[in-house]
Design a protein around this motif. Structure first.
Motif, PDB file in Angstrom:
ATOM      1  N   MET A   1       0.844  -1.193   0.000  1.00  0.00           N
ATOM      2  CA  MET A   1       0.000   0.000   0.000  1.00  0.00           C
ATOM      3  C   MET A   1       0.882   1.247   0.000  1.00  0.00           C
ATOM      4  O   MET A   1       1.829   1.353   0.764  1.00  0.00           O
ATOM      5  CB  MET A   1      -0.921   0.011   1.222  1.00  0.00           C
ATOM      6  N   SER A   2       0.541   2.182  -0.863  1.00  0.00           N
ATOM      7  CA  SER A   2       1.317   3.413  -0.982  1.00  0.00           C
ATOM      8  C   SER A   2       1.073   4.321   0.222  1.00  0.00           C
ATOM      9  O   SER A   2      -0.034   4.445   0.723  1.00  0.00           O
ATOM     10  CB  SER A   2       0.914   4.153  -2.263  1.00  0.00           C
ATOM     11  N   LYS A   3       2.166   4.959   0.694  1.00  0.00           N
ATOM     12  CA  LYS A   3       2.030   5.967   1.738  1.00  0.00           C
ATOM     13  C   LYS A   3       3.203   6.936   1.639  1.00  0.00           C
ATOM     14  O   LYS A   3       4.234   6.629   1.034  1.00  0.00           O
ATOM     15  CB  LYS A   3       1.970   5.330   3.119  1.00  0.00           C
ATOM     16  N   THR A   4       3.023   8.099   2.234  1.00  0.00           N
ATOM     17  CA  THR A   4       4.054   9.130   2.181  1.00  0.00           C
ATOM     18  C   THR A   4       4.783   9.198   3.511  1.00  0.00           C
ATOM     19  O   THR A   4       4.159   9.339   4.563  1.00  0.00           O
ATOM     20  CB  THR A   4       3.427  10.504   1.861  1.00  0.00           C
ATOM     21  N   ILE A   5       6.124   9.081   3.448  1.00  0.00           N
ATOM     22  CA  ILE A   5       6.930   9.139   4.665  1.00  0.00           C
ATOM     23  C   ILE A   5       8.188   9.960   4.404  1.00  0.00           C
ATOM     24  O   ILE A   5       8.529  10.260   3.261  1.00  0.00           O
ATOM     25  CB  ILE A   5       7.339   7.733   5.146  1.00  0.00           C
ATOM     26  N   ARG A   6       8.897  10.300   5.456  1.00  0.00           N
ATOM     27  CA  ARG A   6      10.147  11.037   5.337  1.00  0.00           C
ATOM     28  C   ARG A   6      11.202  10.171   4.644  1.00  0.00           C
ATOM     29  O   ARG A   6      11.232   8.953   4.799  1.00  0.00           O
ATOM     30  CB  ARG A   6      10.665  11.434   6.722  1.00  0.00           C
ATOM     31  N   LEU A   7      12.069  10.844   3.887  1.00  0.00           N
ATOM     32  CA  LEU A   7      13.116  10.138   3.157  1.00  0.00           C
ATOM     33  C   LEU A   7      14.051   9.384   4.107  1.00  0.00           C
ATOM     34  O   LEU A   7      14.436   8.242   3.836  1.00  0.00           O
ATOM     35  CB  LEU A   7      13.923  11.130   2.314  1.00  0.00           C
ATOM     36  N   ASP A   8      14.430  10.000   5.226  1.00  0.00           N
ATOM     37  CA  ASP A   8      15.355   9.316   6.133  1.00  0.00           C
ATOM     38  C   ASP A   8      14.721   8.075   6.772  1.00  0.00           C
ATOM     39  O   ASP A   8      15.388   7.063   6.990  1.00  0.00           O
ATOM     40  CB  ASP A   8      15.897  10.273   7.200  1.00  0.00           C
ATOM     41  N   LYS A   9      13.418   8.135   7.023  1.00  0.00           N
ATOM     42  CA  LYS A   9      12.724   6.952   7.551  1.00  0.00           C
ATOM     43  C   LYS A   9      12.673   5.871   6.489  1.00  0.00           C
ATOM     44  O   LYS A   9      12.892   4.678   6.782  1.00  0.00           O
ATOM     45  CB  LYS A   9      11.318   7.301   8.021  1.00  0.00           C
ATOM     46  N   TYR A  10      12.359   6.250   5.266  1.00  0.00           N
ATOM     47  CA  TYR A  10      12.320   5.303   4.141  1.00  0.00           C
ATOM     48  C   TYR A  10      13.622   4.518   4.089  1.00  0.00           C
ATOM     49  O   TYR A  10      13.628   3.283   4.030  1.00  0.00           O
ATOM     50  CB  TYR A  10      12.100   6.089   2.847  1.00  0.00           C
ATOM     51  N   LEU A  11      14.731   5.236   4.117  1.00  0.00           N
ATOM     52  CA  LEU A  11      16.035   4.601   3.971  1.00  0.00           C
ATOM     53  C   LEU A  11      16.442   3.793   5.199  1.00  0.00           C
ATOM     54  O   LEU A  11      17.046   2.721   5.074  1.00  0.00           O
ATOM     55  CB  LEU A  11      17.093   5.658   3.662  1.00  0.00           C
ATOM     56  N   SER A  12      16.119   4.272   6.386  1.00  0.00           N
ATOM     57  CA  SER A  12      16.467   3.511   7.590  1.00  0.00           C
ATOM     58  C   SER A  12      15.625   2.247   7.696  1.00  0.00           C
ATOM     59  O   SER A  12      16.084   1.226   8.214  1.00  0.00           O
ATOM     60  CB  SER A  12      16.303   4.363   8.847  1.00  0.00           C
ATOM     61  N   ASP A  13      14.385   2.307   7.187  1.00  0.00           N
ATOM     62  CA  ASP A  13      13.534   1.126   7.172  1.00  0.00           C
ATOM     63  C   ASP A  13      14.080   0.048   6.245  1.00  0.00           C
ATOM     64  O   ASP A  13      13.975  -1.153   6.530  1.00  0.00           O
ATOM     65  CB  ASP A  13      12.108   1.486   6.705  1.00  0.00           C
ATOM     66  N   MET A  14      14.663   0.475   5.125  1.00  0.00           N
ATOM     67  CA  MET A  14      15.032  -0.457   4.077  1.00  0.00           C
ATOM     68  C   MET A  14      16.523  -0.757   3.998  1.00  0.00           C
ATOM     69  O   MET A  14      16.977  -1.432   3.073  1.00  0.00           O
ATOM     70  CB  MET A  14      14.534   0.067   2.721  1.00  0.00           C
ATOM     71  N   THR A  15      17.303  -0.260   4.944  1.00  0.00           N
ATOM     72  CA  THR A  15      18.726  -0.583   5.010  1.00  0.00           C
ATOM     73  C   THR A  15      19.072  -0.936   6.447  1.00  0.00           C
ATOM     74  O   THR A  15      18.246  -0.794   7.345  1.00  0.00           O
ATOM     75  CB  THR A  15      19.609   0.608   4.562  1.00  0.00           C
ATOM     76  N   SER A  16      20.290  -1.380   6.646  1.00  0.00           N
ATOM     77  CA  SER A  16      20.731  -1.714   7.998  1.00  0.00           C
ATOM     78  C   SER A  16      21.379  -0.518   8.691  1.00  0.00           C
ATOM     79  O   SER A  16      21.891  -0.625   9.801  1.00  0.00           O
ATOM     80  CB  SER A  16      21.744  -2.867   7.952  1.00  0.00           C
ATOM     81  N   GLU A  17      21.319   0.655   8.021  1.00  0.00           N
ATOM     82  CA  GLU A  17      21.960   1.853   8.560  1.00  0.00           C
ATOM     83  C   GLU A  17      21.081   2.553   9.599  1.00  0.00           C
ATOM     84  O   GLU A  17      19.858   2.450   9.562  1.00  0.00           O
ATOM     85  CB  GLU A  17      22.272   2.838   7.429  1.00  0.00           C
ATOM     86  N   THR A  18      21.725   3.258  10.521  1.00  0.00           N
ATOM     87  CA  THR A  18      20.999   4.038  11.524  1.00  0.00           C
ATOM     88  C   THR A  18      20.416   5.286  10.861  1.00  0.00           C
ATOM     89  O   THR A  18      20.830   5.670   9.763  1.00  0.00           O
ATOM     90  CB  THR A  18      21.936   4.471  12.653  1.00  0.00           C
ATOM     91  N   ARG A  19      19.476   5.925  11.554  1.00  0.00           N
ATOM     92  CA  ARG A  19      18.869   7.141  11.008  1.00  0.00           C
ATOM     93  C   ARG A  19      19.934   8.239  10.829  1.00  0.00           C
ATOM     94  O   ARG A  19      19.907   8.969   9.837  1.00  0.00           O
ATOM     95  CB  ARG A  19      17.759   7.617  11.944  1.00  0.00           C
ATOM     96  N   SER A  20      20.884   8.344  11.769  1.00  0.00           N
ATOM     97  CA  SER A  20      21.924   9.373  11.661  1.00  0.00           C
ATOM     98  C   SER A  20      22.842   9.108  10.472  1.00  0.00           C
ATOM     99  O   SER A  20      23.260  10.051   9.780  1.00  0.00           O
ATOM    100  CB  SER A  20      22.737   9.438  12.952  1.00  0.00           C
ATOM    101  N   LYS A  21      23.137   7.840  10.199  1.00  0.00           N
ATOM    102  CA  LYS A  21      23.992   7.503   9.061  1.00  0.00           C
ATOM    103  C   LYS A  21      23.273   7.810   7.759  1.00  0.00           C
ATOM    104  O   LYS A  21      23.872   8.323   6.799  1.00  0.00           O
ATOM    105  CB  LYS A  21      24.361   6.020   9.114  1.00  0.00           C
TER     106      LYS A  21
END
Length: 243
Positions: A1-21
């Motif tokens: 399902m499509s939804k709008t989220i912050r770019l940093d959350k998108y990337l932290s959700d889909m990678t093993s990186e921390t939000r700060s990284k």
């Protein structure tokens, strides 16, 4: 399902990186959205329609993950760290990498000494549906017993066994082999603590080995070895949700 989220959350959700990284990557211009370099972490993106890339490599968005584990004996069904090894510890030891591992949790519980099918997911709604008493999701177990199954046991199980603190819903008890009445399959639609073991104790028997074979439409993959994990197929997910 499509939804709008912050770019940093998108990337932290889909990678093993921390939000700060992730924010560091964004500020360094390593992230693009639909081919355009984005340098602000709070930029809103659409999880379905926007193409997000790190260093030119696309990162797709997956909200929910579904895994089947063949649970081994000796581990507890928990997400909490402690002295006893958990099913999530077993998951970590596999080669299966889930970007949202910290969101995962097992659906229901299997006793420490019970093997077999365990569903692990971050889909809270499906978790609730499968465990809700009103949905009566069948669970099938294979049991090896100290004493042979009697014909009267089959009738008692089907009529609703009284365990003292509660009366079980009608259950199906089947002898696996007419020559081997020490092995049986039992189908229950509940999941009370130690329920299968207690049911056999109530008919003066004892479970020596217990393995869950299925839960609802989901059947344990015969090719999945103890301690192994695999993602559910699209068909398996669709059928599970048809509750």
């Amino acid at each position: 399902m499509s939804k709008t989220i912050r770019l940093d959350k998108y990337l932290s959700d889909m990678t093993s990186e921390t939000r700060s990284k992730v924010k560091e990557y964004i500020r360094k211009g390593r992230i693009t959205a639909n081919g355009v370099v984005i340098k602000t972490p709070e930029t809103k993106v659409d999880t379905e329609s926007d193409e997000i890339c790190i260093d030119g490599k696309q990162v797709g968005y997956v909200e929910y993950y579904y895994y089947m584990m063949n649970k081994p004996q000796g581990v507890i069904t928990s997400t909490e760290k402690g002295k006893t090894k958990t099913v999530m510890d077993v998951f970590k030891e596999t080669e299966v990498n889930c970007p949202r591992f910290d969101e995962l949790s097992p659906v229901g519980r299997l006793d420490k000494d019970t093997e077999g099918l365990l569903l692990i997911t971050n889909d809270g709604e499906l978790n609730h549906k499968l465990l809700s008493p009103k949905n009566h999701v069948d669970k099938v177990y294979y049991a090896e017993l100290r004493n042979p199954v009697k014909a009267s046991d089959i009738e008692i199980f089907s009529s609703g066994l009284d365990l003292g603190d509660f009366i079980c819903k009608p259950a199906k008890l089947e002898i696996c082999d007419s020559e081997n009445k020490f092995a049986a399959k039992i189908t229950i639609s509940e999941g009370k603590f130690h329920q299968v073991k207690r049911m056999f104790e109530a008919v003066e028997n004892e479970v020596m080995y217990l393995k869950r074979l299925s839960m609802g439409s989901l059947v344990l993959d015969k090719n999945l070895q103890l301690g192994e994990v695999r993602e559910l197929t699209v068909e398996e997910i669709i059928r599970l949700k048809e509750i």
